[in-house]
Design an enzyme around this catalytic site. Structure first.
Site, PDB file in Angstrom:
ATOM      1  N   TYR A 289      -6.707   8.814   4.175  1.00  0.00           N
ATOM      2  CA  TYR A 289      -6.668   7.449   4.721  1.00  0.00           C
ATOM      3  C   TYR A 289      -6.295   7.501   6.199  1.00  0.00           C
ATOM      4  CZ  TYR A 289      -4.886   2.626   5.162  1.00  0.00           C
ATOM      5  OH  TYR A 289      -4.635   1.330   5.547  1.00  0.00           O
TER       6      TYR A 289
ATOM      7  N   SER B 149      -2.682   1.887  10.733  1.00  0.00           N
ATOM      8  CA  SER B 149      -1.561   2.012   9.791  1.00  0.00           C
ATOM      9  C   SER B 149      -0.533   2.970  10.383  1.00  0.00           C
ATOM     10  CB  SER B 149      -2.086   2.574   8.484  1.00  0.00           C
ATOM     11  OG  SER B 149      -1.014   3.023   7.696  1.00  0.00           O
ATOM     12  N   SER B 150       0.725   2.782   9.985  1.00  0.00           N
ATOM     13  CA  SER B 150       1.764   3.686  10.506  1.00  0.00           C
ATOM     14  C   SER B 150       1.629   5.110   9.953  1.00  0.00           C
ATOM     15  CB  SER B 150       3.154   3.131  10.198  1.00  0.00           C
ATOM     16  OG  SER B 150       3.310   2.980   8.804  1.00  0.00           O
ATOM     17  N   CYS B 151       0.803   5.304   8.903  1.00  0.00           N
ATOM     18  CA  CYS B 151       0.667   6.659   8.361  1.00  0.00           C
ATOM     19  C   CYS B 151      -0.247   7.536   9.216  1.00  0.00           C
ATOM     20  CB  CYS B 151       0.198   6.637   6.912  1.00  0.00           C
ATOM     21  SG  CYS B 151      -1.471   6.083   6.713  1.00  0.00           S
TER      22      CYS B 151
ATOM     23  N   LYS C 220      -8.329   6.127   9.554  1.00  0.00           N
ATOM     24  CA  LYS C 220      -7.764   5.152  10.495  1.00  0.00           C
ATOM     25  C   LYS C 220      -7.695   5.724  11.914  1.00  0.00           C
ATOM     26  CE  LYS C 220      -6.994   1.495   7.946  1.00  0.00           C
ATOM     27  NZ  LYS C 220      -7.689   0.233   8.251  1.00  0.00           N
TER      28      LYS C 220
ATOM     29  N   HIS D 222       1.554  -0.692  -3.502  1.00  0.00           N
ATOM     30  CA  HIS D 222       2.627  -0.137  -2.682  1.00  0.00           C
ATOM     31  C   HIS D 222       3.971  -0.409  -3.377  1.00  0.00           C
ATOM     32  CE1 HIS D 222      -0.549  -0.426   0.431  1.00  0.00           C
ATOM     33  NE2 HIS D 222       0.004   0.709   0.820  1.00  0.00           N
TER      34      HIS D 222
HETATM   35  O1  GFB Z   1       4.615   2.091  -0.727  1.00  0.00           O
HETATM   36  P1  GFB Z   1       4.214   3.466  -1.107  1.00  0.00           P
HETATM   37  O2  GFB Z   1       3.288   3.601  -2.253  1.00  0.00           O
HETATM   38  O3  GFB Z   1       3.547   4.192   0.094  1.00  0.00           O
HETATM   39  O4  GFB Z   1       5.546   4.295  -1.468  1.00  0.00           O
HETATM   40  P2  GFB Z   1       3.943   5.078   1.384  1.00  0.00           P
HETATM   41  C1  GFB Z   1       6.703   4.285  -0.671  1.00  0.00           C
HETATM   42  C2  GFB Z   1       7.823   5.058  -1.351  1.00  0.00           C
HETATM   43  O5  GFB Z   1       8.258   4.309  -2.510  1.00  0.00           O
HETATM   44  C3  GFB Z   1       7.455   6.435  -1.862  1.00  0.00           C
HETATM   45  C4  GFB Z   1       8.363   5.163  -3.617  1.00  0.00           C
HETATM   46  O6  GFB Z   1       8.547   7.305  -1.633  1.00  0.00           O
HETATM   47  C5  GFB Z   1       7.274   6.198  -3.364  1.00  0.00           C
HETATM   48  O7  GFB Z   1       7.489   7.345  -4.156  1.00  0.00           O
HETATM   49  N1  GFB Z   1       8.213   4.401  -4.874  1.00  0.00           N
HETATM   50  C6  GFB Z   1       9.196   4.214  -5.785  1.00  0.00           C
HETATM   51  C7  GFB Z   1       7.112   3.793  -5.336  1.00  0.00           C
HETATM   52  N2  GFB Z   1       8.741   3.534  -6.842  1.00  0.00           N
HETATM   53  C8  GFB Z   1       7.446   3.230  -6.589  1.00  0.00           C
HETATM   54  C9  GFB Z   1       6.434   2.536  -7.329  1.00  0.00           C
HETATM   55  O8  GFB Z   1       6.653   2.043  -8.430  1.00  0.00           O
HETATM   56  N3  GFB Z   1       5.212   2.408  -6.713  1.00  0.00           N
HETATM   57  C10 GFB Z   1       4.952   2.931  -5.480  1.00  0.00           C
HETATM   58  N4  GFB Z   1       3.733   2.770  -4.930  1.00  0.00           N
HETATM   59  N5  GFB Z   1       5.886   3.639  -4.777  1.00  0.00           N
HETATM   60  C11 GFB Z   1       1.521   4.473   1.936  1.00  0.00           C
HETATM   61  C12 GFB Z   1       0.266   5.226   2.178  1.00  0.00           C
HETATM   62  O9  GFB Z   1       2.536   5.390   1.940  1.00  0.00           O
HETATM   63  O10 GFB Z   1       1.826   3.539   2.941  1.00  0.00           O
HETATM   64  C13 GFB Z   1      -0.828   4.367   2.619  1.00  0.00           C
HETATM   65  O11 GFB Z   1      -0.040   5.950   1.009  1.00  0.00           O
HETATM   66  C14 GFB Z   1      -0.412   3.404   3.702  1.00  0.00           C
HETATM   67  O12 GFB Z   1      -1.861   5.174   3.059  1.00  0.00           O
HETATM   68  C15 GFB Z   1       0.839   2.662   3.328  1.00  0.00           C
HETATM   69  O13 GFB Z   1      -0.218   4.070   4.906  1.00  0.00           O
HETATM   70  C16 GFB Z   1       1.351   1.775   4.440  1.00  0.00           C
HETATM   71  O14 GFB Z   1       4.767   4.281   2.340  1.00  0.00           O
HETATM   72  O15 GFB Z   1       4.548   6.388   0.989  1.00  0.00           O
END
Ligand code: GFB
Length: 322
Positions: free
Chosen positions: A137, A108-110, A141, A180
């Site tokens: 996570y 994963s890119s994280c 990875k 996500h």
């Molecule tokens: O996609 P996301 O949950 O994961 O959130 P990450 C990306 C951005 O979208 C964050 C915002 O800045 C969130 O605060 N966001 C806005 C929201 N509204 C929403 C919403 O309704 N739901 C969600 N989920 N986000 C993940 C990692 O990071 O990326 C995993 O936690 C993994 O481990 C994945 O690496 C690829 O991009 O921040």
């Protein structure tokens, strides 16, 4: 890979695994080994060993993982670190013991440091501290990709590791508590438009930037690398472009036909400020992404309308699909 090779896709019911299965079938591979979680619990070492001993797969795509969005990562850190470490440890070790010819591990890119220079090159791995919201996570990875490297060094095992950027597409998780951002916003804007609500809440400031890759592009890259690549160095897979969460929200509002206000809940975390992968290693090998974000979102929304949304909640003549 020969067309009749025995190919095990671990995690074939997930978004990534099911896209890899579609890609393999499209390319004429017919001898796919698939096991549901009920049939084979990958966190159980003896069960995994028995499966590899009895079925002897030739190739393995390791797409089974516990995944989730920013909120799920913060809420279930133990599940994320335990399940991912257990699954990948069991599968990689059994694959090496029971004669698997090649294994592809999905990272994963994280895994990259939170403050990485952009776009992120593969060599920035372990060059700085991780993003706090998903470090559990990320550590799992990182252990997985290093395990693949260690088995190559010690046993000559042909394992390779791909680092995909944020993925989306058919089969995604649309549950607001664990998903996500992209599927979450599709659901939120779709529901708000359907119910005529005046406001949708987006988490965080809207300023973080993310790169989104359509899952079928990732699957194509995975099959391509399984056939063409065999080295220790990890390979980034991305779309080559990023956008802000606010821009993504606008695009999804447009897709779903939502015309109300967008508000930002800054009590929710932003996470990593920016995450854009440098994909020059992959493009130099001869692969490039094909699906634009607009097209990918349209296809994902179509899938959502046909599969994820119960018929009684579907809007007639719903949402402009651009
Ligand atoms: O996609 P996301 O949950 O994961 O959130 P990450 C990306 C951005 O979208 C964050 C915002 O800045 C969130 O605060 N966001 C806005 C929201 N509204 C929403 C919403 O309704 N739901 C969600 N989920 N986000 C993940 C990692 O990071 O990326 C995993 O936690 C993994 O481990 C994945 O690496 C690829 O991009 O921040």
């Amino acid at each position: 890979m020969e067309k009749e090779a025995r190919i095990y896709v671990a995690g074939h019911r997930g978004m990534v695994g099911s896209a890899i299965v579609r890609q393999l079938r499209q390319n004429g591979f017919t001898n796919l080994l698939l096991r549901t979680r009920e049939e084979l619990d990958l966190t159980r070492q003896t069960d995994v060993e028995a499966f590899f001993r009895d079925r002897r797969p030739d190739y393995v795509f390791l797409a089974a993982a516990r995944v989730g969005g920013i909120h799920a990562n913060r809420t279930y850190p133990a599940d994320f670190i335990y399940n991912n470490l257990a699954i990948q440890t069991n599968v990689i070790d059994a694959a090496s013991r029971y004669g698997v010819r090649k294994l592809l591990f999905l990272g994963s890119s994280c895994i990259y440091p939170r403050e990485s220079p952009q776009p992120i090159k593969e060599e920035y791995l372990l060059a700085g501290p991780l993003e706090e919201t998903n470090q559990w996570y990320a550590v799992a990875k990182i252990a997985g990709l290093m395990m693949v490297q260690a088995y190559r060094r010690q046993y000559g095992f042909h394992g390779i590791s791909l680092m995909p950027t944020n993925l989306y597409g058919p089969g995604d998780n649309f549950d607001l508590a664990t998903s996500h951002v992209l599927p979450a916003l599709l659901r939120k804007f779709h529901d708000a438009a359907a119910e005529g609500r005046p406001e949708v809440t987006v988490w965080g400031s809207g300023r973080p930037r993310r790169e989104f890759l359509y899952v079928d592009d990732l699957a194509e890259a995975a099959v391509f690398l399984m056939e063409e690549y065999d080295a220790e160095e990890i390979v980034n897979v991305g779309a080559g472009k990023d956008i802000s969460i606010a821009e993504l929200a606008e695009l999804i509002a447009e897709t779903t036909g939502y015309q109300g206000r967008i508000v930002y809940d800054t009590s929710m975390p932003d996470g990593t400020p920016r995450k854009l992968l440098d994909i020059s290693r992959l493009t130099a090998l001869g692969w490039k992404p094909r699906t634009s974000l607009r097209e990918g979102i349209r296809k994902t929304y179509e899938w959502f309308l046909s599969e994820a949304e119960p018929p009684e909640r579907r809007r007639s003549g719903a949402g402009s699909l651009f």
